[in-house]
Structure formats: structure tokens, C-alpha cells
Design an enzyme around this catalytic site. Structure first.
Site, PDB file in Angstrom:
ATOM      1  N   ASP A  96      21.940  18.939 -13.785  1.00  0.00           N
ATOM      2  CA  ASP A  96      22.534  17.655 -14.186  1.00  0.00           C
ATOM      3  C   ASP A  96      24.045  17.867 -14.274  1.00  0.00           C
ATOM      4  O   ASP A  96      24.544  18.416 -15.257  1.00  0.00           O
ATOM      5  CB  ASP A  96      21.933  17.259 -15.552  1.00  0.00           C
ATOM      6  CG  ASP A  96      22.421  15.911 -16.038  1.00  0.00           C
ATOM      7  OD1 ASP A  96      23.120  15.214 -15.291  1.00  0.00           O
ATOM      8  OD2 ASP A  96      22.084  15.562 -17.192  1.00  0.00           O
ATOM      9  N   ARG A 151      33.888  11.571 -16.459  1.00  0.00           N
ATOM     10  CA  ARG A 151      32.973  12.430 -17.208  1.00  0.00           C
ATOM     11  C   ARG A 151      32.958  13.774 -16.492  1.00  0.00           C
ATOM     12  O   ARG A 151      33.052  13.822 -15.261  1.00  0.00           O
ATOM     13  CB  ARG A 151      31.566  11.833 -17.261  1.00  0.00           C
ATOM     14  CG  ARG A 151      30.556  12.693 -17.974  1.00  0.00           C
ATOM     15  CD  ARG A 151      29.273  11.965 -18.412  1.00  0.00           C
ATOM     16  NE  ARG A 151      28.433  11.507 -17.318  1.00  0.00           N
ATOM     17  CZ  ARG A 151      28.335  10.250 -16.926  1.00  0.00           C
ATOM     18  NH1 ARG A 151      29.042   9.302 -17.518  1.00  0.00           N
ATOM     19  NH2 ARG A 151      27.541   9.919 -15.923  1.00  0.00           N
ATOM     20  N   ASP A 167       0.821  -1.213   0.000  1.00  0.00           N
ATOM     21  CA  ASP A 167       0.000   0.000   0.000  1.00  0.00           C
ATOM     22  C   ASP A 167       0.858   1.268   0.000  1.00  0.00           C
ATOM     23  O   ASP A 167       0.392   2.341   0.369  1.00  0.00           O
ATOM     24  CB  ASP A 167      -0.978  -0.010   1.187  1.00  0.00           C
ATOM     25  CG  ASP A 167      -0.249  -0.140   2.509  1.00  0.00           C
ATOM     26  OD1 ASP A 167       0.986  -0.353   2.494  1.00  0.00           O
ATOM     27  OD2 ASP A 167      -0.910  -0.015   3.553  1.00  0.00           O
ATOM     28  N   GLU A 210      30.489  17.138 -16.589  1.00  0.00           N
ATOM     29  CA  GLU A 210      29.214  17.599 -17.148  1.00  0.00           C
ATOM     30  C   GLU A 210      28.770  18.913 -16.520  1.00  0.00           C
ATOM     31  O   GLU A 210      28.733  19.041 -15.290  1.00  0.00           O
ATOM     32  CB  GLU A 210      28.125  16.535 -16.904  1.00  0.00           C
ATOM     33  CG  GLU A 210      26.729  16.996 -17.316  1.00  0.00           C
ATOM     34  CD  GLU A 210      25.673  15.906 -17.206  1.00  0.00           C
ATOM     35  OE1 GLU A 210      25.815  15.006 -16.354  1.00  0.00           O
ATOM     36  OE2 GLU A 210      24.698  15.976 -17.979  1.00  0.00           O
ATOM     37  N   HIS A 259      25.365   3.864 -16.495  1.00  0.00           N
ATOM     38  CA  HIS A 259      24.187   4.087 -15.646  1.00  0.00           C
ATOM     39  C   HIS A 259      24.263   3.289 -14.354  1.00  0.00           C
ATOM     40  O   HIS A 259      23.285   2.688 -13.914  1.00  0.00           O
ATOM     41  CB  HIS A 259      22.897   3.773 -16.422  1.00  0.00           C
ATOM     42  CG  HIS A 259      22.614   4.795 -17.483  1.00  0.00           C
ATOM     43  ND1 HIS A 259      21.733   4.594 -18.517  1.00  0.00           N
ATOM     44  CD2 HIS A 259      23.111   6.032 -17.670  1.00  0.00           C
ATOM     45  CE1 HIS A 259      21.719   5.662 -19.296  1.00  0.00           C
ATOM     46  NE2 HIS A 259      22.547   6.549 -18.796  1.00  0.00           N
ATOM     47  N   HIS A 314      22.404  17.059 -24.034  1.00  0.00           N
ATOM     48  CA  HIS A 314      20.965  16.969 -24.270  1.00  0.00           C
ATOM     49  C   HIS A 314      20.331  18.250 -23.739  1.00  0.00           C
ATOM     50  O   HIS A 314      20.922  18.948 -22.909  1.00  0.00           O
ATOM     51  CB  HIS A 314      20.373  15.737 -23.560  1.00  0.00           C
ATOM     52  CG  HIS A 314      20.780  15.618 -22.106  1.00  0.00           C
ATOM     53  ND1 HIS A 314      20.131  16.281 -21.099  1.00  0.00           N
ATOM     54  CD2 HIS A 314      21.790  14.947 -21.509  1.00  0.00           C
ATOM     55  CE1 HIS A 314      20.716  15.996 -19.937  1.00  0.00           C
ATOM     56  NE2 HIS A 314      21.726  15.193 -20.156  1.00  0.00           N
ATOM     57  N   HIS A 356      16.310  14.934 -19.394  1.00  0.00           N
ATOM     58  CA  HIS A 356      16.515  14.851 -20.841  1.00  0.00           C
ATOM     59  C   HIS A 356      15.301  15.566 -21.422  1.00  0.00           C
ATOM     60  O   HIS A 356      14.246  14.974 -21.634  1.00  0.00           O
ATOM     61  CB  HIS A 356      16.581  13.395 -21.316  1.00  0.00           C
ATOM     62  CG  HIS A 356      17.830  12.701 -20.844  1.00  0.00           C
ATOM     63  ND1 HIS A 356      18.032  11.362 -20.950  1.00  0.00           N
ATOM     64  CD2 HIS A 356      18.956  13.192 -20.262  1.00  0.00           C
ATOM     65  CE1 HIS A 356      19.221  11.049 -20.446  1.00  0.00           C
ATOM     66  NE2 HIS A 356      19.797  12.150 -20.022  1.00  0.00           N
ATOM     67  N   TYR A 372      35.846   6.076 -20.754  1.00  0.00           N
ATOM     68  CA  TYR A 372      35.556   4.975 -19.827  1.00  0.00           C
ATOM     69  C   TYR A 372      36.398   3.760 -20.202  1.00  0.00           C
ATOM     70  O   TYR A 372      36.167   3.159 -21.254  1.00  0.00           O
ATOM     71  CB  TYR A 372      34.057   4.642 -19.890  1.00  0.00           C
ATOM     72  CG  TYR A 372      33.196   5.892 -19.795  1.00  0.00           C
ATOM     73  CD1 TYR A 372      32.842   6.435 -18.565  1.00  0.00           C
ATOM     74  CD2 TYR A 372      32.786   6.553 -20.962  1.00  0.00           C
ATOM     75  CE1 TYR A 372      32.083   7.596 -18.496  1.00  0.00           C
ATOM     76  CE2 TYR A 372      32.039   7.720 -20.899  1.00  0.00           C
ATOM     77  CZ  TYR A 372      31.691   8.236 -19.668  1.00  0.00           C
ATOM     78  OH  TYR A 372      30.953   9.400 -19.603  1.00  0.00           O
ATOM     79  N   ASP A 378      27.474  11.653 -10.820  1.00  0.00           N
ATOM     80  CA  ASP A 378      26.537  12.353 -11.707  1.00  0.00           C
ATOM     81  C   ASP A 378      25.269  12.573 -10.886  1.00  0.00           C
ATOM     82  O   ASP A 378      24.533  11.625 -10.608  1.00  0.00           O
ATOM     83  CB  ASP A 378      26.271  11.473 -12.939  1.00  0.00           C
ATOM     84  CG  ASP A 378      25.384  12.164 -13.976  1.00  0.00           C
ATOM     85  OD1 ASP A 378      24.700  13.141 -13.629  1.00  0.00           O
ATOM     86  OD2 ASP A 378      25.367  11.695 -15.142  1.00  0.00           O
ATOM     87  N   GLU A 408      28.781  17.082 -21.751  1.00  0.00           N
ATOM     88  CA  GLU A 408      29.209  16.019 -20.838  1.00  0.00           C
ATOM     89  C   GLU A 408      30.022  14.914 -21.499  1.00  0.00           C
ATOM     90  O   GLU A 408      29.620  13.753 -21.502  1.00  0.00           O
ATOM     91  CB  GLU A 408      27.982  15.409 -20.151  1.00  0.00           C
ATOM     92  CG  GLU A 408      26.833  15.035 -21.086  1.00  0.00           C
ATOM     93  CD  GLU A 408      25.693  14.369 -20.326  1.00  0.00           C
ATOM     94  OE1 GLU A 408      25.942  13.384 -19.639  1.00  0.00           O
ATOM     95  OE2 GLU A 408      24.541  14.865 -20.436  1.00  0.00           O
ATOM     96  N   HIS A 429      28.730   7.744 -25.776  1.00  0.00           N
ATOM     97  CA  HIS A 429      27.446   8.441 -25.654  1.00  0.00           C
ATOM     98  C   HIS A 429      27.516   9.826 -26.289  1.00  0.00           C
ATOM     99  O   HIS A 429      28.581  10.274 -26.706  1.00  0.00           O
ATOM    100  CB  HIS A 429      26.985   8.512 -24.187  1.00  0.00           C
ATOM    101  CG  HIS A 429      27.942   9.207 -23.254  1.00  0.00           C
ATOM    102  ND1 HIS A 429      28.049  10.575 -23.184  1.00  0.00           N
ATOM    103  CD2 HIS A 429      28.821   8.715 -22.343  1.00  0.00           C
ATOM    104  CE1 HIS A 429      28.948  10.893 -22.263  1.00  0.00           C
ATOM    105  NE2 HIS A 429      29.435   9.777 -21.738  1.00  0.00           N
TER     106      HIS A 429
HETATM  107  N1  GLY Z   1      22.296  12.130 -15.691  1.00  0.00           N
HETATM  108  C1  GLY Z   1      21.881  11.746 -16.961  1.00  0.00           C
HETATM  109  C2  GLY Z   1      22.674  12.387 -17.998  1.00  0.00           C
HETATM  110  O1  GLY Z   1      23.725  12.897 -17.718  1.00  0.00           O
HETATM  111  O2  GLY Z   1      22.255  12.488 -19.117  1.00  0.00           O
HETATM  112 MN    MN Z   2      24.259  13.616 -15.808  1.00  0.00          MN
HETATM  113 MN    MN Z   3      23.228  14.784 -18.724  1.00  0.00          MN
END
Ligand code: GLY
Ligand code: MN
Ligand code: MN
Length: 454
Positions: free
Chosen positions: A283, A421, A51, A423, A255, A367, A374, A401, A272, A397, A363
Site C-alpha cells: 500500500d 500524501r 452471467d 505512504e 477515495h 493502519h 486494512h 489536501y 495510491d 501515510e 484521516h
Molecule cells: N489505500 C488505502 C489506504 O491507504 O489506506
Molecule cells: Mn494507500
Molecule cells: Mn494505507
């Protein structure tokens, strides 16, 4: 008042005003025809277990057009005698329910305090929405947001399609308004930018707190706790997406969100994390050594990623294509990896779709950012790359890796388990890129001087 955290995040900005919501509504409605109906449903709540429900997050479009955050609600607009009437369907006041579930503004509250002309009870959605549909010719609504609303709309459309055969009028199509809405959401107003600045400020300080408290042996989960605690402490709703806090090998999993391991001496921690304030996301990613000093090989990769990120940010200019930052960052990364002996190809080959850069950088470089992390907005309207405009917000970003656990490539020994990374969140302005997350340190010297200083 005692302070648990001593970070400064400045003044908390004002929420979006009702005047601004009305402007947003009229920008959308001015694109419709008088017999159109626009319907923006909120999604249903969802069960976490037994619940217990997941914390509720309303639809981003609902947030954008009227700021109503509670479940069992729907925003709509219909035209009456040439004027657009906006309405909210909401949960009616109900003392017994409110004792258990919390306060409800109710129909009165919705009409008086939200940017709409009328309010209705969500309990009577079926009848009232059906009536509105009957009087319209096109229904603009995104299907798939709320199955109950989809059912009402689809069932009424079916009924009316038979009626139209008899009478010659009635609704004949369900249209997706996303493209119109997304174009509006893509360009941020001054008030939205203020909210995003705050969101980025809080996330920047949260990263600083994590850096200051880092020492070998700390848990990824402890850094997560410090970061998420600060998000709440700063009056945001919390994380805009699940935090990624990965040390060593975990930093090479894009991820990774388990955040359950220990950060060991000699490892790089990739964090991140971004928060959501009044619906607006930040972000940010930073990568730093658990022991406070980048090793020579870590510093080589870190500096290369940072240089590529700076080149990406430099490309965030009005009139540039949306992918200019991606291309700029990729070129720096490829050149750097050739120089470091990681890639044994000519630059053009390394950058080609099958080139070796993809082995270590898989990647995109950014974005749109806004009410969704996103965020919405077509990258190639009509197949042509979109040009950046003032008021758009984009992340930059790049990363590299080197997972030694991978079975598809042989990882260079020297760089084993380095995942980096960097960002930031960039506002496009006519004066050049504004780094909304600029409070968050990223040079090697600045980062090294912070680690473990808390
Ligand atoms: N945290 C998701 C991205 O960097 O796109
Ligand atoms: Mn991110
Ligand atoms: Mn991002």
C-alpha cells in the site's frame, strides 16, 4: 524472452509452506477446548452482471490457515480423542464442470497437497457439518461470511438446543474466533515478511514506472494501466485495492478511484496503489508534479508532508504505542502549517480535536497491513493503546489536501488544489523501522529526476 518492463523486482519468494500453516492452526487450536469446533467458511462468488462473476477472492482467514483459494469451500477443525483433526470441504473433481470452469484439486488433491487431515465434498456440507456441530459444545465461527453456512450452523444449533433439553449435551453457543485469529495475523512470520517485501517491491517499481512515464497530458487512466499492467507482469494477483490516481483537484479527494481525467501541466498527481502477492498486500502513495518540477508552493507542502512522514516512521519502534506515528506526524504538520500561515492557532489548539489541522489533514496516519490492506488487529485491546511489537507491519501515510472545491472551508489561494500524501509500509523490528517500500523514491530531488525520464 523479451522484456516489456525493465524494472527489477528480484526473486519471487516461496509460498507459505504446509508446515507453517500447521503451526498457525495449532496456535489457534491450542486456545480451544476439546469439544470446540472451529469453522472457517469461504464467501460465495458474486455476480458482476448477467452471467459474469467478480474475480474470486477467498476469505483472508482461510488463506491464513490453509491457503485454499477456490470458492465453495470451508476449513474446519474438530477434536477426536484428544487430537485435533483439520478438514477441508471442497468442490469434488468433476470433468464436465472442469472443462468449463477450470481445474479442481478435488478431495484427493485437498487431502494430499493442503495442510489438512481430511477432505469432504462441499456438496455434502450440510450433513457432515451438522454432524460435527452435534458432537461439539461451542462452535467458533464468524457469522456473515457465507449465508449458506450461517444457515446450516444456525439451523443445527436450533435443533440441538431442543435436543439438549432431552439429553443434556450438545452445542450451546456460536463464538466469534476473530479476536484469537486477529492476534495471530497481526504478527508476521519471516515467510510472511518475505511475501510482503515482494509485494512492496513490485508496488515501488510500479510507482517508478508511472513517474517515468508522466508528462502533462497523460491520462490518470494511462498511469493506472501502466501500474496495473506491471502488477500482473510481476505475477501478483493485481491491485490489493482500487488504485487512486488523481491529478489536481482529484488529488484532494481521498477515495478518488475514477482515474478518468488528464494530468495537466502544473498539477500534482497523487497515486495510491498497491498489489497483492500470495494474498499479501502492499500500500504505497506518492505524489508528484505532472510537469516534473514542483512549484514553490507545491514544494512547501510536499516537503512538509514528507517531513511529517519521516517523523511518523521514526516513531515506528518496538514498545511505542500504535498511534505514536500518528501523533508525531500530526505535530510536524501542525507546526509546519502554522509557520506557513495556513493555521492561525497555537500548536495545542491546532492539534486539539476541533483544531484547524483537521481541515487539511482528516484521516489517520496508518493502519495494520497484511492479508487485508486494512489488516486485522485491535488497536486498543481492552481500551489501552497497543504497543508495537517485532513483526507487525503498519503503514505511515500523512497527507495534506487543499481542495478549492470544498464548501466547508476557505482554501488558501497559494495552495489551491494541492493534494499530497506520502505512504510507506513499515515492518517493526528490534533494530528499528524497516521500510518495505523503501525502493520507491520520495525526496523532491529524486522524484524530479525521474518524472518524464521514461
Ligand atoms: N489505500 C488505502 C489506504 O491507504 O489506506
Ligand atoms: Mn494507500
Ligand atoms: Mn494505507
Amino acid at each position: 524472452m523479451w522484456d516489456v518492463y525493465t524494472q527489477e523486482v528480484g526473486r519471487i519468494p516461496a509460498s507459505i509452506s504446509n508446515e507453517e500453516y500447521r503451526i498457525r492452526q495449532s496456535r489457534l487450536l491450542s486456545q480451544l477446548k476439546p469439544n470446540d469446533l472451529i469453522v472457517i467458511p469461504n464467501p460465495p462468488t458474486s455476480t458482476r452482471s448477467n452471467d459474469v462473476k467478480y474475480p474470486y477472492r477467498c476469505s483472508s482467514d482461510m488463506l491464513y490457515f490453509c491457503g485454499w483459494k477456490d470458492p465453495d469451500s470451508l476449513f474446519c477443525a474438530y477434536n477426536k480423542d484428544g487430537n485435533w483433526i483439520t478438514a477441508l470441504f471442497v468442490q469434488p473433481s468433476d470433468t464436465l464442470k472442469e472443462i468449463w470452469e477450470g481445474r479442481r484439486p478435488g478431495l484427493e488433491g485437498a487431502k494430499n497437497d493442503w495442510p489438512v487431515d481430511e477432505s469432504y465434498s462441499y456438496d455434502e456440507l450440510n450433513d457432515n457439518l451438522s454432524k460435527m456441530i452435534r458432537k461439539s459444545s461451542r462452535v467458533f465461527m464468524r457469522l456473515g461470511i457465507n449465508p449458506k453456512v450461517d444457515e446450516i450452523v444456525e439451523s443445527e444449533m436450533k435443533t440441538q438446543s431442543r435436543e439438549r433439553q432431552k439429553h443434556g449435551f450438545g452445542p450451546d453457543s456460536i463464538c466469534d474466533p476473530s479476536q484469537m485469529i486477529n492476534e495471530l495475523r497481526l504478527r508476521k512470520s519471516a515467510a510472511e515478511v518475505e511475501l510482503m517485501r515482494y509485494s512492496a517491491k513490485v508496488a515501488s517499481q510500479a510507482h517508478i514506472i508511472a513517474m517515468k512515464n508522466t508528462r502533462p497530458g497523460i491520462g490518470e487512466y494511462q498511469l493506472e494501466g501502466l501500474i496495473e499492467g506491471f502488477f500482473k507482469y510481476s505475477k501478483t494477483t493485481g491491485s490489493a485495492y482500487p488504485c487512486i490516481i488523481g491529478s489536481g483537484e482529484n488529488a484532494t479527494i481521498l477515495h478518488y478511484t475514477e482515474n478518468k481525467d488528464i494530468c495537466n501541466d502544473g498539477e500534482i498527481i497523487l497515486t495510491d496503489a498497491g498489489c497483492e502477492y500470495e494474498g499479501y498486500a502492499s500500500d504505497i502513495t506518492r505524489s508528484w508534479p505532472a510537469n516534473g518540477v514542483f512549484s514553490e508552493s507545491q514544494a512547501e507542502i510536499y516537503q512538509l508532508v514528507l517531513d511529517s512522514q519521516l517523523a511518523g516512521i521514526e516513531a515506528c519502534k518496538v514498545g511505542n504505542s500504535y498511534d505514536a506515528p500518528h501523533l508525531a506526524a500530526r505535530e510536524v504538520l501542525a507546526k509546519g502549517l502554522i509557520k506557513l500561515g495556513v493555521i492561525d492557532q497555537e500548536l495545542d489548539e491546532a492539534l486539539s480535536p476541533d483544531g484547524d489541522l483537521n481541515k487539511w489533514y482528516m484521516h489517520n496516519t496508518g493502519h495494520w497491513l497484511g492479508i487485508d490492506v486494512h489488516d486485522v488487529g485491535i488497536y486498543k485491546p481492552g481500551g489501552e493503546p497497543r504497543l508495537l511489537e517485532e513483526g507487525m507491519v503498519i503503514t505511515v501515510e500523512p497527507g495534506l489536501y487543499f481542495g478549492s472545491w470544498r464548501r466547508d472551508v476557505e482554501c488558501p489561494k497559494k495552495y489551491e488544489n494541492i493534494g499530497i500524501r506520502v505512504e510507506d509500509d513499515i515492518l517493526i523490528t528490534t533494530d528499528g523501522p524497516e521500510v518495505l517500500s523503501g525502493d520507491c523514491p520520495k525526496t523532491i530531488t529524486n522524484i524530479e529526476s525521474l518524472i518524464g525520464s521514461g
